[in-house]
Design a protein around this motif. Structure first.
Motif, PDB file in Angstrom:
ATOM      1  N   ARG A 201       0.787  -1.228   0.000  1.00 31.53           N
ATOM      2  CA  ARG A 201       0.000   0.000   0.000  1.00 31.53           C
ATOM      3  C   ARG A 201       0.821   1.281   0.000  1.00 31.53           C
ATOM      4  NH1 ARG A 201      -5.232  -1.282  -1.367  1.00 31.53           N
ATOM      5  NH2 ARG A 201      -5.893  -3.169  -0.265  1.00 31.53           N
ATOM      6  N   THR A 202       2.111   1.199   0.201  1.00 27.64           N
ATOM      7  CA  THR A 202       2.892   2.428   0.341  1.00 27.64           C
ATOM      8  C   THR A 202       3.913   2.587  -0.777  1.00 27.64           C
ATOM      9  OG1 THR A 202       4.669   1.477   1.695  1.00 27.64           O
ATOM     10  CG2 THR A 202       2.673   2.205   2.844  1.00 27.64           C
ATOM     11  N   ARG A 203       4.335   3.832  -0.950  1.00 28.26           N
ATOM     12  CA  ARG A 203       5.369   4.132  -1.936  1.00 28.26           C
ATOM     13  C   ARG A 203       6.678   3.449  -1.560  1.00 28.26           C
ATOM     14  NH1 ARG A 203       6.265  10.374  -2.854  1.00 28.26           N
ATOM     15  NH2 ARG A 203       4.076  10.097  -3.483  1.00 28.26           N
ATOM     16  N   PHE A 204       6.961   3.376  -0.259  1.00 25.78           N
ATOM     17  CA  PHE A 204       8.184   2.722   0.193  1.00 25.78           C
ATOM     18  C   PHE A 204       8.233   1.276  -0.300  1.00 25.78           C
ATOM     19  CE2 PHE A 204      10.217  -0.022   3.407  1.00 25.78           C
ATOM     20  CZ  PHE A 204      11.513   0.469   3.333  1.00 25.78           C
ATOM     21  N   GLY A 205       7.125   0.555  -0.206  1.00 23.60           N
ATOM     22  CA  GLY A 205       7.087  -0.827  -0.665  1.00 23.60           C
ATOM     23  C   GLY A 205       7.410  -0.947  -2.146  1.00 23.60           C
ATOM     24  N   ARG A 206       6.853  -0.042  -2.943  1.00 23.23           N
ATOM     25  CA  ARG A 206       7.132  -0.063  -4.386  1.00 23.23           C
ATOM     26  C   ARG A 206       8.601   0.266  -4.660  1.00 23.23           C
ATOM     27  NH1 ARG A 206       2.069   2.506  -4.189  1.00 23.23           N
ATOM     28  NH2 ARG A 206       2.994   4.576  -4.446  1.00 23.23           N
ATOM     29  N   TYR A 207       9.150   1.180  -3.876  1.00 21.14           N
ATOM     30  CA  TYR A 207      10.556   1.539  -4.054  1.00 21.14           C
ATOM     31  C   TYR A 207      11.478   0.367  -3.722  1.00 21.14           C
ATOM     32  CZ  TYR A 207       9.415   6.543  -4.506  1.00 21.14           C
ATOM     33  OH  TYR A 207       8.949   7.757  -4.929  1.00 21.14           O
ATOM     34  N   VAL A 208      11.146  -0.367  -2.666  1.00 21.68           N
ATOM     35  CA  VAL A 208      11.956  -1.529  -2.275  1.00 21.68           C
ATOM     36  C   VAL A 208      12.045  -2.526  -3.427  1.00 21.68           C
ATOM     37  CG1 VAL A 208      12.003  -3.586  -0.795  1.00 21.68           C
ATOM     38  CG2 VAL A 208      11.571  -1.330   0.206  1.00 21.68           C
ATOM     39  N   LEU A 209      10.910  -2.835  -4.036  1.00 18.10           N
ATOM     40  CA  LEU A 209      10.893  -3.794  -5.138  1.00 18.10           C
ATOM     41  C   LEU A 209      11.609  -3.233  -6.365  1.00 18.10           C
ATOM     42  CD1 LEU A 209       7.236  -5.150  -4.859  1.00 18.10           C
ATOM     43  CD2 LEU A 209       9.328  -6.055  -3.837  1.00 18.10           C
ATOM     44  N   ALA A 210      11.498  -1.931  -6.579  1.00 16.61           N
ATOM     45  CA  ALA A 210      12.177  -1.312  -7.722  1.00 16.61           C
ATOM     46  C   ALA A 210      13.687  -1.395  -7.568  1.00 16.61           C
ATOM     47  CB  ALA A 210      11.735   0.141  -7.866  1.00 16.61           C
ATOM     48  N   GLY A 212      15.402  -3.616  -5.812  1.00 18.93           N
ATOM     49  CA  GLY A 212      15.822  -5.007  -5.973  1.00 18.93           C
ATOM     50  C   GLY A 212      15.666  -5.514  -7.390  1.00 18.93           C
ATOM     51  N   GLY A 213      14.670  -5.001  -8.116  1.00 14.10           N
ATOM     52  CA  GLY A 213      14.456  -5.456  -9.490  1.00 14.10           C
ATOM     53  C   GLY A 213      15.494  -4.935 -10.455  1.00 14.10           C
ATOM     54  N   ASN A 214      15.849  -3.658 -10.328  1.00 18.22           N
ATOM     55  CA  ASN A 214      16.852  -3.059 -11.211  1.00 18.22           C
ATOM     56  C   ASN A 214      17.368  -1.792 -10.536  1.00 18.22           C
ATOM     57  OD1 ASN A 214      18.310  -1.741 -13.281  1.00 18.22           O
ATOM     58  ND2 ASN A 214      17.070  -2.726 -14.851  1.00 18.22           N
ATOM     59  N   GLU A 215      18.460  -1.938  -9.800  1.00 17.85           N
ATOM     60  CA  GLU A 215      18.973  -0.811  -9.017  1.00 17.85           C
ATOM     61  C   GLU A 215      19.404   0.348  -9.912  1.00 17.85           C
ATOM     62  OE1 GLU A 215      22.493   0.217  -5.806  1.00 17.85           O
ATOM     63  OE2 GLU A 215      21.731  -1.845  -5.952  1.00 17.85           O
ATOM     64  N   ARG A 216      20.030   0.049 -11.027  1.00 13.92           N
ATOM     65  CA  ARG A 216      20.485   1.116 -11.920  1.00 13.92           C
ATOM     66  C   ARG A 216      19.303   1.928 -12.430  1.00 13.92           C
ATOM     67  NH1 ARG A 216      24.775  -0.233 -16.538  1.00 13.92           N
ATOM     68  NH2 ARG A 216      25.992  -0.526 -14.622  1.00 13.92           N
ATOM     69  N   ALA A 217      18.238   1.225 -12.819  1.00 14.68           N
ATOM     70  CA  ALA A 217      17.049   1.929 -13.302  1.00 14.68           C
ATOM     71  C   ALA A 217      16.428   2.757 -12.180  1.00 14.68           C
ATOM     72  CB  ALA A 217      16.030   0.934 -13.844  1.00 14.68           C
ATOM     73  N   ALA A 218      16.464   2.240 -10.941  1.00 14.76           N
ATOM     74  CA  ALA A 218      15.926   2.977  -9.810  1.00 14.76           C
ATOM     75  C   ALA A 218      16.710   4.263  -9.567  1.00 14.76           C
ATOM     76  CB  ALA A 218      15.949   2.107  -8.549  1.00 14.76           C
ATOM     77  N   VAL A 219      18.038   4.194  -9.702  1.00 15.80           N
ATOM     78  CA  VAL A 219      18.869   5.390  -9.542  1.00 15.80           C
ATOM     79  C   VAL A 219      18.544   6.408 -10.631  1.00 15.80           C
ATOM     80  CG1 VAL A 219      21.230   6.277  -9.641  1.00 15.80           C
ATOM     81  CG2 VAL A 219      20.739   4.168  -8.379  1.00 15.80           C
ATOM     82  N   MET A 220      18.430   5.933 -11.870  1.00 13.55           N
ATOM     83  CA  MET A 220      18.133   6.833 -12.986  1.00 13.55           C
ATOM     84  C   MET A 220      16.744   7.455 -12.858  1.00 13.55           C
ATOM     85  SD  MET A 220      19.772   4.679 -16.170  1.00 13.55           S
ATOM     86  CE  MET A 220      19.324   5.949 -17.360  1.00 13.55           C
ATOM     87  N   ALA A 221      15.831   6.739 -12.194  1.00 14.80           N
ATOM     88  CA  ALA A 221      14.481   7.263 -11.989  1.00 14.80           C
ATOM     89  C   ALA A 221      14.413   8.245 -10.829  1.00 14.80           C
ATOM     90  CB  ALA A 221      13.511   6.115 -11.749  1.00 14.80           C
ATOM     91  N   GLY A 222      15.517   8.432 -10.137  1.00 10.94           N
ATOM     92  CA  GLY A 222      15.568   9.405  -9.046  1.00 10.94           C
ATOM     93  C   GLY A 222      15.106   8.877  -7.709  1.00 10.94           C
TER      94      GLY A 222
END
Length: 333
Positions: A201-210, A212-222
């Motif tokens: 239900r939270t943004r934090f949960g979505r960020y955690v999975l992002a 772990g799924g692709n750290e480089r993409a998560a960094v580029m997404a800010g």
């Protein structure tokens, strides 16, 4: 006229689907089989006493595994949780058996002991996350530091001595019951519910999975990748702190040499058997609960039917190896 050979694509698709099903639902299938088997062959399996024994032994593993699952979801690992349990487990008695308790303020002393012990474990989890996020140290190496030093810290705090106590206000955490259900089950359920709600239900949960799924993409997404990593290790430390309190409350004793010993491996095993990929990007928390229950039931089934504990450990290792193999096979298809 020659018949055309069947295309390998449908076969591969069926194989991939089968592996995905077993990876996601294998723990549930194994748990159901074990239940049926025990009902058939294990005396008194359906008794309240048997239920309480299994719940007492598995609750702390589930609590630790909740935090471990979040760490693994970011692509990390936390080997320090057993030692953090030991630190929490020795700090609490030092407080509630201290001066405040002697002055008659036992309720305040217990509350302070619980908060302080869990907070210290959480702060040590922040330290783990800081090493991983700030310096880029491999999680297995970063958390190995407290895996080794943490238990030493716990032993130094009490000179390696066993602490025994008779404090009903605290022991209730591990020995009390509500509506016939052990109190620790409610503690475990509350932590699982909070983690599931947070991840779904939270943004934090979505960020955690992002992350772990692709750290480089998560960094580029800010995304605040460093803060997310520190946060999940902090949560893992908090969970370990709570589990340490439950353990000493069950036993009315604190042994820095034994609290949490091997629990880090049991927690990782519960995550793997529950279907969460050890490479990150997934947090199947309910699957982790089921994985812990399945592993506990395997051990209980073997011991209740006369199989030595050493053999039970071998079977548990085989189940973990099968779960990891299924994950790897699924990734290759």
């Amino acid at each position: 006229m020659m018949k055309a050979s069947p295309s390998p694509a449908p076969t591969r698709a069926r194989a991939a689907g089968g592996l995905a099903w077993w990876s996601r639902h294998g723990a549930l299938a194994a748990f159901a089989v074990l239940l049926i088997l025990n009902i058939a062959i294990t005396p008194h399996f359906l008794s309240v006493q048997t239920l309480n024994i299994n719940l007492t032994q598995v609750c702390t593993i589930i609590i630790v595994a909740v935090g471990m699952n979040l760490v693994i979801a970011t692509g990390g690992i936390d080997l320090s949780v057993g030692s953090l349990m030991a630190i929490s487990g020795v700090i609490a008695p030092m407080i509630f058996m201290g001066a405040w308790a002697g002055a008659g303020h036992i309720g305040i002393a217990v509350a302070l002991a619980v908060v302080a012990a869990v907070a210290v474990a959480g702060l040590l989890g922040v330290f783990n996350g800081w090493l991983v996020a700030r310096f880029g140290i491999q999680p297995i190496v970063a958390t190995l530091i407290l895996f080794i030093a943490g238990r030493g810290i716990a032993q130094v705090l009490v000179d390696g001595n066993l602490q025994t106590f008779t404090v009903p206000e605290f022991a209730w955490i591990g020995q009390g019951a509500l509506f016939g259900i052990p109190t620790q089950v409610f503690v475990m359920a509350a932590m699982v519910f909070a983690a599931v709600w947070t991840m779904r239900r939270t943004r934090f949960g979505r960020y955690v999975l992002a992350v772990g799924g692709n750290e480089r993409a998560a960094v580029m997404a800010g995304l605040p990748v460093r803060r997310i990593k520190i946060a999940v290790y902090a949560v893992s430390g908090l969970c370990a702190g709570v589990a340490g309190l439950v353990v000493i409350a069950i036993n009315s004793a604190s042994d820095s040499n034994q609290i949490g010993l091997g629990n880090e491996l049991d927690a990782i095993a519960a995550v793997a058997v529950g279907g969460s990929a050890l490479t990150g990007g997934q947090a199947r928390l309910l699957g982790t609960v089921l994985g812990a229950l399945t592993i506990q039931l395997i051990r209980y089934t073997l011991l209740a039917n006369g199989v030595p504990d050493a053999a039970a450990l071998v079977v548990k290792a085989a189940v973990i190896a099968l779960a990891v193999w299924l994950q790897q096979a699924q990734r290759r298809t």
